[in-house]
Design a protein around this motif. Structure first.
Motif, mmCIF file in Angstrom:
data_model
loop_
_atom_site.group_PDB
_atom_site.id
_atom_site.type_symbol
_atom_site.label_atom_id
_atom_site.label_comp_id
_atom_site.label_asym_id
_atom_site.label_seq_id
_atom_site.Cartn_x
_atom_site.Cartn_y
_atom_site.Cartn_z
ATOM 1 N N ILE A 314 0.837 -1.197 0.000
ATOM 2 C CA ILE A 314 0.000 0.000 0.000
ATOM 3 C C ILE A 314 0.874 1.251 0.000
ATOM 4 O O ILE A 314 0.641 2.190 -0.773
ATOM 5 C CB ILE A 314 -0.949 0.006 1.216
ATOM 6 C CG1 ILE A 314 -1.955 -1.146 1.106
ATOM 7 C CG2 ILE A 314 -1.672 1.345 1.317
ATOM 8 C CD1 ILE A 314 -2.904 -1.234 2.294
ATOM 9 N N GLY A 315 1.882 1.274 0.872
ATOM 10 C CA GLY A 315 2.750 2.449 0.957
ATOM 11 C C GLY A 315 3.473 2.739 -0.344
ATOM 12 O O GLY A 315 3.526 3.896 -0.795
ATOM 13 N N ASP A 316 4.048 1.696 -0.955
ATOM 14 C CA ASP A 316 4.751 1.894 -2.227
ATOM 15 C C ASP A 316 3.783 2.339 -3.314
ATOM 16 O O ASP A 316 4.082 3.252 -4.109
ATOM 17 C CB ASP A 316 5.445 0.599 -2.651
ATOM 18 C CG ASP A 316 6.677 0.300 -1.821
ATOM 19 O OD1 ASP A 316 6.984 1.085 -0.902
ATOM 20 O OD2 ASP A 316 7.339 -0.721 -2.085
ATOM 21 N N GLY A 317 2.630 1.688 -3.374
ATOM 22 C CA GLY A 317 1.648 2.048 -4.384
ATOM 23 C C GLY A 317 1.162 3.477 -4.234
ATOM 24 O O GLY A 317 0.977 4.192 -5.226
ATOM 25 N N LEU A 318 0.967 3.907 -2.982
ATOM 26 C CA LEU A 318 0.501 5.273 -2.751
ATOM 27 C C LEU A 318 1.561 6.291 -3.142
ATOM 28 O O LEU A 318 1.237 7.349 -3.716
ATOM 29 C CB LEU A 318 0.134 5.434 -1.271
ATOM 30 C CG LEU A 318 -0.489 6.776 -0.870
ATOM 31 C CD1 LEU A 318 -1.750 7.045 -1.680
ATOM 32 C CD2 LEU A 318 -0.810 6.777 0.636
#
Length: 428
Positions: A314-318
């Motif tokens: 989630i963090g990388d995608g965001l």
């Protein structure tokens, strides 16, 4: 309302400021050196090893390497059903420094409390039954206790490399490598660690024999509904913080403990158990006890608060999403460069903590993609762990879950029959 650029910068700083600072801190870390005139010797140390096994060759090797450091005594704490077996193993080692005692049910907190009144030395060390100690470990652990405000000392821990390592062993080795990186960095900055691992750790005996500690250790509750009898090393670490004691990690080759982890799919169950333990303890540190915010602010940000961070996928995608939106008005040639730099940075961030492992075993670099993919998969483990915090089963070791119902006892009439006094006064 913040722009996409501001949101990207804020998220990037939140995620990577700790990495940059931790890198500098880890690379400049130094252990507390040996004193010229030590006030403590190996004879000031009693080693407590809680175990339910006792028959494996690994366990005998653990005993031999612990004995090679010449402690005052080694106390083995098992269950009544295995007492004769452990006494036979101890006799086969041919050492008067080993003593065996037992309790009724397999539970590490109860086993520890059974042994603590037997300790007559200034320092108490806990060790798992599958560790290999280096010969000079006590010298380096005791060096930290020359500082009177230090109450607990942890060690460097690495996986005992198999003759033919597999992917599971590789992931297990990286787990310990990452942990060494993080706790050495936070120790260097503000003395904080999220957990002094019970694989091998030392404490001042006066702390552990305090009746207040014993009561707290045997009466910890979870959510006000359960008596918690697991997560023992997390509790003791938090006790150090809440009672004003400092801790230290002797991160050096002389204090490097080798251990074994699962080298098969059961490793996932270990990760799940560790994740549940981290959730329970870090939530308690941040919101119930709250001492870390004042005493160990960097550790609170870098380790404890990371528990609440979204999983990597989630963090990388965001971050990628925010960068794409923030650069939507850039010229068409510059946008791919910006995205490429971000992706390269993400790759470096997933590699830099593991440099120590890849330096020792450069052939493992081909498995780096496996490590990255597992990091994303671990996000699902973390979420599932949060959704199952009332589960305490190990699921990885024979006999480890026989008395699982005693690890988290519901505080009402439905709790299983359990006698604390019986466990703490079992015959030797």
């Amino acid at each position: 309302m913040p722009s996409y650029t501001q949101a990207f910068i804020a998220l990037w700083l939140y995620r990577y400021l700790r990495l940059i600072v931790n890198c500098v801190s880890h690379w400049t870390f130094e252990p507390i050196p040996l004193p010229e005139e030590p006030t403590l010797t190996s004879k000031d140390v009693t080693i407590i090893i809680p175990t339910i096994d006792g028959e494996s060759s690994d366990f005998k090797q653990t005993l031999r390497t612990c004995l090679s450091t010449d402690p005052s005594e080694i106390i083995l704490v098992t269950i009544d059903a295995h007492l004769k077996r452990l006494m036979s193993v101890a006799a086969s080692i041919h050492s008067s420094q080993i003593r065996v005692i037992s309790i009724a049910h397999a539970n590490k907190r109860r086993q520890v409390c059974r042994a603590l009144p037997e300790v007559l030395t200034k320092i108490t060390m806990f060790a798992d039954d599958d560790v290999i100690w280096p010969p000079k470990i006590l010298d380096w652990v005791l060096a930290a206790f020359e500082k009177p405000d230090i109450g607990g000392v942890g060690t460097c821990q690495r996986l005992l490399r198999a003759t033919h390592p597999n992917i599971w062993g590789f992931l297990a080795a990286l787990y310990l490598e990452r942990r060494n990186f993080e706790i050495s960095a936070t120790t260097h900055l503000d003395g904080g660690v999220s957990c002094l691992s019970g694989r091998t750790v030392a404490y001042r005996t006066l702390i552990l024999q305090d009746p207040e500690f014993t009561y707290g250790f045997t009466h910890e509750s979870w959510l006000g509904k359960y008596q918690l009898n697991t997560d023992d090393d997390n509790f003791i670490t938090r006790w150090m913080v809440s009672h004003g004691w400092k801790t230290y990690i002797q991160y050096c080759r002389e204090a490097e403990v080798q251990t074994t982890l699962e080298d098969n799919p059961k490793f996932l169950k270990q990760c799940l158990r560790w994740s549940r333990s981290n959730w329970r303890s870090n939530l308690a540190s941040m919101f119930r006890e709250r001492y870390i915010w004042r005493q160990q602010p960097w550790c609170a940000y870098a380790l404890h608060l990371a528990t609440l961070s979204p999983p990597a996928f989630i963090g990388d995608g965001l971050l990628v999403f925010l960068l794409i939106k923030a650069t939507q008005n850039w010229d068409i040639q510059s946008r791919p460069y910006a995205l490429g730099i971000l992706l390269l940075w993400m790759l470096v961030s997933k590699f830099v903590k593991l440099l120590g492992h890849f330096t020792r075993y450069p052939q493992d670099i081909v498995l780096l993609p496996v490590s990255i993919l597992f990091g994303y998969f671990h996000g699902f483990i973390k979420v599932y762990a949060f959704c199952s915090l009332n589960v305490t089963a190990w699921g990885t070791r024979k006999g480890a879950d026989t008395d699982d119902e005693y690890r988290m006892i519901r505080l009402d009439s439905r709790a299983p029959s359990y006698s604390r006094e019986a466990d703490l006064s079992s015959p030797t």
